[in-house]
Design an enzyme around this catalytic site. Structure first.
Site, PDB file in Angstrom:
ATOM      1  N   ASP A 149     -15.974  41.990  56.436  1.00  0.00           N
ATOM      2  CA  ASP A 149     -15.386  42.935  55.476  1.00  0.00           C
ATOM      3  C   ASP A 149     -16.423  43.873  54.852  1.00  0.00           C
ATOM      4  OD1 ASP A 149     -13.162  41.427  55.957  1.00  0.00           O
ATOM      5  OD2 ASP A 149     -12.818  40.828  53.874  1.00  0.00           O
ATOM      6  N   GLU A 178       2.409  39.317  49.678  1.00  0.00           N
ATOM      7  CA  GLU A 178       2.458  37.883  50.026  1.00  0.00           C
ATOM      8  C   GLU A 178       2.666  37.036  48.764  1.00  0.00           C
ATOM      9  OE1 GLU A 178      -0.176  37.889  54.172  1.00  0.00           O
ATOM     10  OE2 GLU A 178      -0.951  36.770  52.475  1.00  0.00           O
ATOM     11  N   GLY A 236      -0.090  46.681  42.778  1.00  0.00           N
ATOM     12  CA  GLY A 236      -0.487  46.863  44.172  1.00  0.00           C
ATOM     13  C   GLY A 236       0.538  46.293  45.124  1.00  0.00           C
ATOM     14  N   GLY A 237       0.950  47.128  46.075  1.00  0.00           N
ATOM     15  CA  GLY A 237       1.965  46.720  47.059  1.00  0.00           C
ATOM     16  C   GLY A 237       1.375  46.640  48.449  1.00  0.00           C
ATOM     17  N   GLY A 238       0.153  46.052  48.561  1.00  0.00           N
ATOM     18  CA  GLY A 238      -0.453  45.804  49.878  1.00  0.00           C
ATOM     19  C   GLY A 238      -0.285  44.338  50.247  1.00  0.00           C
ATOM     20  N   ILE A 285      -1.898  41.542  49.569  1.00  0.00           N
ATOM     21  CA  ILE A 285      -2.002  40.490  48.564  1.00  0.00           C
ATOM     22  C   ILE A 285      -0.816  40.551  47.607  1.00  0.00           C
ATOM     23  CG2 ILE A 285      -3.414  39.714  46.589  1.00  0.00           C
ATOM     24  CD1 ILE A 285      -5.873  40.242  48.386  1.00  0.00           C
ATOM     25  N   GLY A 286      -0.476  41.751  47.154  1.00  0.00           N
ATOM     26  CA  GLY A 286       0.663  41.900  46.245  1.00  0.00           C
ATOM     27  C   GLY A 286       1.962  41.397  46.865  1.00  0.00           C
ATOM     28  N   HIS A 334      15.809  30.967  77.593  1.00  0.00           N
ATOM     29  CA  HIS A 334      16.879  31.242  76.630  1.00  0.00           C
ATOM     30  C   HIS A 334      17.152  29.984  75.810  1.00  0.00           C
ATOM     31  CE1 HIS A 334      20.571  32.781  74.938  1.00  0.00           C
ATOM     32  NE2 HIS A 334      21.151  31.645  75.277  1.00  0.00           N
TER      33      HIS A 334
HETATM   34  C1  FAD Z   1      -5.743  36.164  49.287  1.00  0.00           C
HETATM   35  C2  FAD Z   1      -6.252  36.558  50.649  1.00  0.00           C
HETATM   36  C3  FAD Z   1      -5.520  36.225  51.777  1.00  0.00           C
HETATM   37  C4  FAD Z   1      -5.996  36.577  53.039  1.00  0.00           C
HETATM   38  N1  FAD Z   1      -5.236  36.255  54.142  1.00  0.00           N
HETATM   39  C5  FAD Z   1      -5.670  36.601  55.373  1.00  0.00           C
HETATM   40  C6  FAD Z   1      -4.935  36.251  56.538  1.00  0.00           C
HETATM   41  O1  FAD Z   1      -3.879  35.629  56.478  1.00  0.00           O
HETATM   42  N2  FAD Z   1      -5.421  36.616  57.738  1.00  0.00           N
HETATM   43  C7  FAD Z   1      -6.593  37.319  57.863  1.00  0.00           C
HETATM   44  O2  FAD Z   1      -6.999  37.630  58.980  1.00  0.00           O
HETATM   45  N3  FAD Z   1      -7.304  37.675  56.774  1.00  0.00           N
HETATM   46  C8  FAD Z   1      -6.877  37.329  55.542  1.00  0.00           C
HETATM   47  N4  FAD Z   1      -7.613  37.658  54.441  1.00  0.00           N
HETATM   48  C9  FAD Z   1      -8.873  38.404  54.638  1.00  0.00           C
HETATM   49  C10 FAD Z   1      -9.982  37.445  55.098  1.00  0.00           C
HETATM   50  O3  FAD Z   1     -10.098  36.365  54.192  1.00  0.00           O
HETATM   51  C11 FAD Z   1     -11.296  38.204  55.172  1.00  0.00           C
HETATM   52  O4  FAD Z   1     -11.118  39.327  56.000  1.00  0.00           O
HETATM   53  C12 FAD Z   1     -12.390  37.342  55.758  1.00  0.00           C
HETATM   54  O5  FAD Z   1     -12.590  36.179  55.000  1.00  0.00           O
HETATM   55  C13 FAD Z   1     -13.684  38.158  55.798  1.00  0.00           C
HETATM   56  O6  FAD Z   1     -14.705  37.372  56.260  1.00  0.00           O
HETATM   57  P1  FAD Z   1     -16.209  37.860  56.083  1.00  0.00           P
HETATM   58  O7  FAD Z   1     -16.921  37.250  57.230  1.00  0.00           O
HETATM   59  O8  FAD Z   1     -16.294  39.307  55.915  1.00  0.00           O
HETATM   60  O9  FAD Z   1     -16.740  37.236  54.734  1.00  0.00           O
HETATM   61  P2  FAD Z   1     -16.172  36.250  53.655  1.00  0.00           P
HETATM   62  O10 FAD Z   1     -15.243  35.249  54.245  1.00  0.00           O
HETATM   63  O11 FAD Z   1     -15.685  37.071  52.524  1.00  0.00           O
HETATM   64  O12 FAD Z   1     -17.488  35.458  53.224  1.00  0.00           O
HETATM   65  C14 FAD Z   1     -18.558  36.068  52.588  1.00  0.00           C
HETATM   66  C15 FAD Z   1     -19.410  34.994  51.964  1.00  0.00           C
HETATM   67  O13 FAD Z   1     -20.633  35.573  51.504  1.00  0.00           O
HETATM   68  C16 FAD Z   1     -21.003  34.947  50.297  1.00  0.00           C
HETATM   69  N5  FAD Z   1     -21.919  35.863  49.601  1.00  0.00           N
HETATM   70  C17 FAD Z   1     -21.624  37.073  49.057  1.00  0.00           C
HETATM   71  N6  FAD Z   1     -22.740  37.642  48.541  1.00  0.00           N
HETATM   72  C18 FAD Z   1     -23.743  36.776  48.773  1.00  0.00           C
HETATM   73  C19 FAD Z   1     -25.135  36.794  48.481  1.00  0.00           C
HETATM   74  N7  FAD Z   1     -25.706  37.817  47.861  1.00  0.00           N
HETATM   75  N8  FAD Z   1     -25.877  35.716  48.834  1.00  0.00           N
HETATM   76  C20 FAD Z   1     -25.329  34.654  49.456  1.00  0.00           C
HETATM   77  N9  FAD Z   1     -24.031  34.593  49.763  1.00  0.00           N
HETATM   78  C21 FAD Z   1     -23.246  35.644  49.437  1.00  0.00           C
HETATM   79  C22 FAD Z   1     -19.689  34.701  49.590  1.00  0.00           C
HETATM   80  O14 FAD Z   1     -19.800  33.660  48.638  1.00  0.00           O
HETATM   81  C23 FAD Z   1     -18.777  34.322  50.761  1.00  0.00           C
HETATM   82  O15 FAD Z   1     -18.735  32.931  50.963  1.00  0.00           O
HETATM   83  C24 FAD Z   1      -7.206  37.293  53.170  1.00  0.00           C
HETATM   84  C25 FAD Z   1      -7.952  37.614  52.027  1.00  0.00           C
HETATM   85  C26 FAD Z   1      -7.490  37.242  50.777  1.00  0.00           C
HETATM   86  C27 FAD Z   1      -8.290  37.588  49.566  1.00  0.00           C
HETATM   87  N1  NAD Z   2      -2.243  38.418  56.050  1.00  0.00           N
HETATM   88  C1  NAD Z   2      -3.421  39.032  56.025  1.00  0.00           C
HETATM   89  O1  NAD Z   2      -4.038  39.319  57.036  1.00  0.00           O
HETATM   90  C2  NAD Z   2      -4.038  39.362  54.692  1.00  0.00           C
HETATM   91  C3  NAD Z   2      -3.543  38.821  53.515  1.00  0.00           C
HETATM   92  C4  NAD Z   2      -4.135  39.165  52.302  1.00  0.00           C
HETATM   93  C5  NAD Z   2      -5.211  40.034  52.289  1.00  0.00           C
HETATM   94  N2  NAD Z   2      -5.677  40.539  53.457  1.00  0.00           N
HETATM   95  C6  NAD Z   2      -6.799  41.518  53.450  1.00  0.00           C
HETATM   96  O2  NAD Z   2      -7.232  41.744  52.121  1.00  0.00           O
HETATM   97  C7  NAD Z   2      -7.313  43.149  51.885  1.00  0.00           C
HETATM   98  C8  NAD Z   2      -7.062  43.428  50.441  1.00  0.00           C
HETATM   99  O3  NAD Z   2      -5.671  43.265  50.110  1.00  0.00           O
HETATM  100  P1  NAD Z   2      -5.013  44.042  48.890  1.00  0.00           P
HETATM  101  O4  NAD Z   2      -3.545  43.805  48.937  1.00  0.00           O
HETATM  102  O5  NAD Z   2      -5.751  43.764  47.621  1.00  0.00           O
HETATM  103  O6  NAD Z   2      -5.370  45.537  49.204  1.00  0.00           O
HETATM  104  P2  NAD Z   2      -4.575  46.677  49.989  1.00  0.00           P
HETATM  105  O7  NAD Z   2      -5.528  47.785  50.145  1.00  0.00           O
HETATM  106  O8  NAD Z   2      -3.871  46.141  51.192  1.00  0.00           O
HETATM  107  O9  NAD Z   2      -3.415  47.104  48.951  1.00  0.00           O
HETATM  108  C9  NAD Z   2      -3.673  47.554  47.649  1.00  0.00           C
HETATM  109  C10 NAD Z   2      -2.485  48.363  47.187  1.00  0.00           C
HETATM  110  O10 NAD Z   2      -2.624  48.604  45.803  1.00  0.00           O
HETATM  111  C11 NAD Z   2      -2.167  49.926  45.513  1.00  0.00           C
HETATM  112  N3  NAD Z   2      -2.811  50.336  44.259  1.00  0.00           N
HETATM  113  C12 NAD Z   2      -4.141  50.544  44.047  1.00  0.00           C
HETATM  114  N4  NAD Z   2      -4.362  50.887  42.749  1.00  0.00           N
HETATM  115  C13 NAD Z   2      -3.142  50.890  42.130  1.00  0.00           C
HETATM  116  C14 NAD Z   2      -2.722  51.182  40.796  1.00  0.00           C
HETATM  117  N5  NAD Z   2      -3.581  51.523  39.825  1.00  0.00           N
HETATM  118  N6  NAD Z   2      -1.389  51.104  40.519  1.00  0.00           N
HETATM  119  C15 NAD Z   2      -0.512  50.748  41.484  1.00  0.00           C
HETATM  120  N7  NAD Z   2      -0.863  50.460  42.774  1.00  0.00           N
HETATM  121  C16 NAD Z   2      -2.163  50.538  43.083  1.00  0.00           C
HETATM  122  C17 NAD Z   2      -2.584  50.718  46.735  1.00  0.00           C
HETATM  123  O11 NAD Z   2      -1.768  51.859  46.884  1.00  0.00           O
HETATM  124  C18 NAD Z   2      -2.369  49.710  47.867  1.00  0.00           C
HETATM  125  O12 NAD Z   2      -1.093  49.803  48.418  1.00  0.00           O
HETATM  126  C19 NAD Z   2      -6.293  43.761  52.821  1.00  0.00           C
HETATM  127  O13 NAD Z   2      -6.661  45.062  53.171  1.00  0.00           O
HETATM  128  C20 NAD Z   2      -6.291  42.835  53.996  1.00  0.00           C
HETATM  129  O14 NAD Z   2      -7.153  43.337  54.982  1.00  0.00           O
HETATM  130  C21 NAD Z   2      -5.106  40.229  54.646  1.00  0.00           C
END
Ligand code: FAD
Ligand code: NAD
Length: 499
Positions: free
Chosen positions: A345, A219, A212-214, A216-217, A484
């Protein structure tokens, strides 16, 4: 296990302590509503515990390693590793930029501990605020619907409680998707990582293969390259970061390749196997349509995320979800059941912390404290910025060129691309990789979109975003006095490249 016979009644229930859910629960309680917050893992949700906070903390360690590797570019000896001698040994002029040596001086356990400490302190702060909030009761357990007003909570300690409310908010977020790949479950699972488990590694992987090149991949790919891993990214699509402008995505690819990452585009994984206990191999169809294999020490799954709706028993409440499991909502974040809302999300669309937090603000302004003079904002009213924390950062706000041309077919759309190598501050700091790209309507002079793939791109983008919020035409930025030599000063010049 004991089952409570009585139902605890509240005015409102929030499921999930995510980025919108936690402030929403507090705001409801502060407004005098008896509120329950149900959380199955930890307060603060993904962002604090497994997302933004830990990743950006670790990215800072990667940046430190990068600067050490480039010390000689600035005429500085490598003080962090006197054994390496003059910093020249790690210099950028070497084809491999000295990454193997960097690996030797990275203490992964310390990198991990720094991350754990910051996460714990943020989580502790959120927990204290929730527990100290009058009118708010926290249930640590997993919620599922019994009917449209009632939920069962399986508490972490084992018992079950039943809670009910007139209004329910779902903020359950998502989790790493596990692709259905033949062989994936049969290899050593300690070598198969996701965005959470990779941050718990105590040693730098030899060779990280990333699916995956989005966000997460990319960063993590750059981070682990900087910490000393060999990195190969397998991306299904024709460009990295598929939603970005192709010119920007290609510049991003070039930077990663320059850093020594192997990027395989148009390459879709087909199966996984392990011929040796210390290896994991991914078979994939390459750009030519041929079967190929890449072998690494670890595999990171970064191919998207799955909404946490499967455990909610949504059918019992009559709440609809779509084919991907997300819960569709209207402009006011209402689901198809009018007293049940979904935020963050789990509702699909852009998955960012600031979007989830803004969902809270929309609900606050609609349901808790509506303004007597202004109609509440709607989901479709907002312009959403974002930053990918590669280095340089990839920051964007508004429309991409192709989107602007499609949305405004009769407007005079012009674009300006300016390399960061034209920015004085970037040159002075020797961080001039990348470019910025602006999209304007040349009739109204309004800025429609802006991308900065450059040093501190997120901060530069936010200046342009502020101009867009205030509907400032671009010539105002073109002629503004910026100090500047700031990076902001580049916003005098970029418009000169409009065509
Ligand atoms: C590795 C990574 C890096 C990221 N970096 C960034 C970034 O730099 N900037 C950015 O803007 N976004 C980033 N994101 C995305 C960001 O973290 C999410 O968009 C954000 O946390 C979403 O918030 P949310 O309110 O949807 O829920 P979440 O923060 O996902 O919280 C949901 C909560 O619900 C709980 N839950 C789930 N099901 C149940 C249930 N049935 N009962 C009780 N509790 C439950 C879970 O345990 C969790 O604590 C990143 C995501 C990842 C994975
Ligand atoms: N800095 C930030 O704001 C930040 C950082 C990390 C994550 N996030 C959030 O978390 C979400 C999830 O991130 P993510 O990187 O997992 O998802 P993503 O949707 O951004 O990227 C996933 C990538 O995987 C590729 N892919 C899927 N299946 C594949 C396969 N079988 N083989 C090869 N490539 C494949 C897709 O083409 C896509 O480019 C993001 O959409 C973003 O909103 C945000």
């Amino acid at each position: 296990m004991s089952t409570a016979s009585s139902v605890k009644r509240f005015d409102a229930i929030v499921i999930g302590s995510g980025q919108g859910g936690t402030p929403l629960a507090s705001a409801l309680a502060q407004a005098g509503k008896q509120t329950a917050l149900i959380e199955k893992a930890h307060i603060g949700g993904c962002c604090i515990n497994e997302g933004c906070t830990p990743t950006k903390t670790m990215v800072a360690s990667g940046r430190a390693a990068y600067i050490v590797s480039r010390a000689s570019d600035y005429g500085v000896w490598n003080l962090s590793n006197p054994h390496a001698g003059k910093a020249d040994d790690l210099s950028a002029s070497k084809p491999d930029r000295g990454w193997d040596q960097i690996r030797g001086v990275v203490d992964m356990e310390q990198v991990r501990q720094r991350k754990r400490d910051i996460v714990e302190s943020w989580r502790g702060g959120s927990e204290a605020r929730v527990k100290g909030q009058k009118g708010l009761e926290l249930f640590m357990g997993e919620a599922s619907f019994k009917d449209a007003n009632t939920l069962t909570v399986k508490l972490l300690e084992g018992q079950e409680v039943t809670v009910a409310a007139e209004t329910i908010f779902i903020d359950t977020g998502d989790r790493p998707a596990r692709p259905r790949l033949p062989g994936l479950d049969d290899v050593d699972q300690t070598r198969v990582l996701d965005s959470t488990s990779i941050m718990e590694l105590g040693a730098v992987p030899d060779h990280l293969v990333i699916l995956g090149g989005g966000y997460i991949g990319l960063e993590f790919g750059q981070l682990f390259r900087r910490l000393g891993s060999q990195v190969t990214i397998l991306q299904r699509g024709k460009q990295l970061a598929p939603r970005e402008d192709p010119e920007i995505a290609d510049a991003l690819r070039k930077v990663l390749v320059e850093d020594g990452i192997t990027v395989l585009l148009n390459s879709s994984a087909t199966s996984v196997k392990s011929a040796h206990p210390e290896e994991v191999s991914v078979a994939y169809k390459n750009e030519q349509g041929e079967e190929a294999t890449i072998t690494g020490s670890h595999l990171l799954l970064a191919a998207g995320r799955t909404p946490n709706t499967d455990m909610l028993n949504l059918q019992a409440a009559g709440v609809k979800s779509d084919a991907s499991g997300h819960i569709p909502v209207d402009e006011k974040l209402q689901t198809n059941v009018s007293h049940i809302y979904a935020i963050g999300d789990v509702k699909g669309g852009p998955a960012f912390t600031h979007v989830s937090y803004d969902d809270f603000r929309i609900l606050r302004d609609t349901l808790i404290s509506p303004s007597p003079s202004q109609p509440p904002r709607k989901v479709s009213d907002r312009v959403i910025p974002y930053v990918m924390y590669t280095d340089p950062q990839l920051a964007h706000v508004g429309l991409h060129e192709s989107e602007a041309r499609k949305k405004y077919p009769n407007a005079t759309i012009k674009t300006a691309s300016m390399p960061m190598a034209y920015v004085a501050r970037a040159l002075e700091t020797d961080e001039s990789r990348g470019l910025m790209k602006a999209v304007v309507d040349d009739g109204t002079k309004q800025i429609l979109g802006f991308t900065c793939f450059g040093i501190e791109g997120g901060e530069i983008m936010s200046i342009v975003q502020t101009a867009m919020l205030g509907k400032l035409p671009y010539p105002v930025l073109q002629d503004a006095i910026f100090a500047h030599p700031t990076l902001a000063e580049s916003l005098n010049n970029v418009w000169g490249y409009l065509k």
